[in-house]
Write a protein that holds these residues in place. Sequence first.
Motif, short mmCIF file in Angstrom:
data_model
loop_
_atom_site.label_atom_id
_atom_site.label_comp_id
_atom_site.label_asym_id
_atom_site.label_seq_id
_atom_site.Cartn_x
_atom_site.Cartn_y
_atom_site.Cartn_z
N LEU A 1 0.85 -1.36 -0.11
CA LEU A 1 0.02 0.15 -0.11
C LEU A 1 0.93 1.14 -0.23
N GLN A 2 0.56 1.93 -1.01
CA GLN A 2 1.09 3.22 -0.89
C GLN A 2 0.49 4.47 -0.44
N ASN B 1 -6.76 0.07 7.09
CA ASN B 1 -7.06 -0.81 6.87
C ASN B 1 -7.03 -1.44 6.74
N VAL B 2 -7.04 -2.92 5.13
CA VAL B 2 -7.20 -3.88 4.44
C VAL B 2 -7.83 -5.32 5.28
N SER C 1 -2.91 -4.57 9.50
CA SER C 1 -3.70 -2.47 9.86
C SER C 1 -2.48 -2.20 9.64
N VAL C 2 -2.05 -1.30 8.25
CA VAL C 2 -1.24 -0.59 7.96
C VAL C 2 -0.91 0.52 9.06
N GLU D 1 -1.70 3.93 -4.65
CA GLU D 1 -1.94 2.43 -5.00
C GLU D 1 -1.30 0.99 -4.91
N PHE D 2 -2.73 0.74 -4.17
CA PHE D 2 -2.69 -1.16 -3.32
C PHE D 2 -2.71 -2.55 -4.22
N GLU D 3 -2.11 -3.17 -3.72
CA GLU D 3 -1.38 -4.64 -4.75
C GLU D 3 -1.84 -5.11 -3.78
N ALA D 4 -2.25 -6.44 -4.02
CA ALA D 4 -2.29 -7.96 -3.62
C ALA D 4 -1.98 -8.89 -4.48
N ASN D 5 -0.90 -9.64 -3.92
CA ASN D 5 -0.26 -10.65 -5.63
C ASN D 5 -0.81 -12.07 -4.23
#
Length: 199
Positions: free
Chosen positions: A97-98, A106-107, A121-122, A161-165
């Motif tokens: 997460l940027q 929170n994601v 929890s970022v 930006e949000f990225e999930a892999n």
Amino acid sequence: MKKKIVTLVGALVFIAAVHADTATVGATVNLNGTFFTGNDAWSLGTNAAPSDLVDGVYQPTSHQWNHDSVWWNGGQNPGNNIVVDLAGSYLITDLKLQADDNDWYNVEYLGLDLAWHLAWSVSPPGGWGLQTSSFIVGAPFVTSSFRLTAAPGDGYYAISEFEANGRKVSNNVPEGGATVAFFGAIVGLLAIARRKILT
């Protein structure tokens, strides 16, 4: 023994992340609430399109928080959230997460029970402006959607930006027999490591 298990599990999760697909490619992003408004000088920013949050393009570190981001006034709109619908279901192994440097985020992920569960929890990374945080998922989970919300901070929030892999799955099972065995081993070792560490 505990050190060996933790090291092995860490290595397997790292390998899984390296071989993961970017689950957020082709995702649909929905902004729920009121965004891009304020009643002071901070209300003047450069708005990002919702789709920009999953385009794989990160802003330079310490980029102005309300430029090229999805931002909002949390004091006026505390219920705002961003929902990222993936193009399919994925077994998620890591997240990135940027966002603005001095706020909590929170994601959450949509579970198989159709309820939202906290994935990450970022915490505020510090610095200034937009900062990037990464997270290796302890126990990979299957999901088709994420929800991003802001927690207490300075009242203004921004995500650029949000990225999930992870690995794409069919019928909630990772595609390919080898992949099933690989991720099954990871989940099993994580469970063993957790028990060993807690005892």
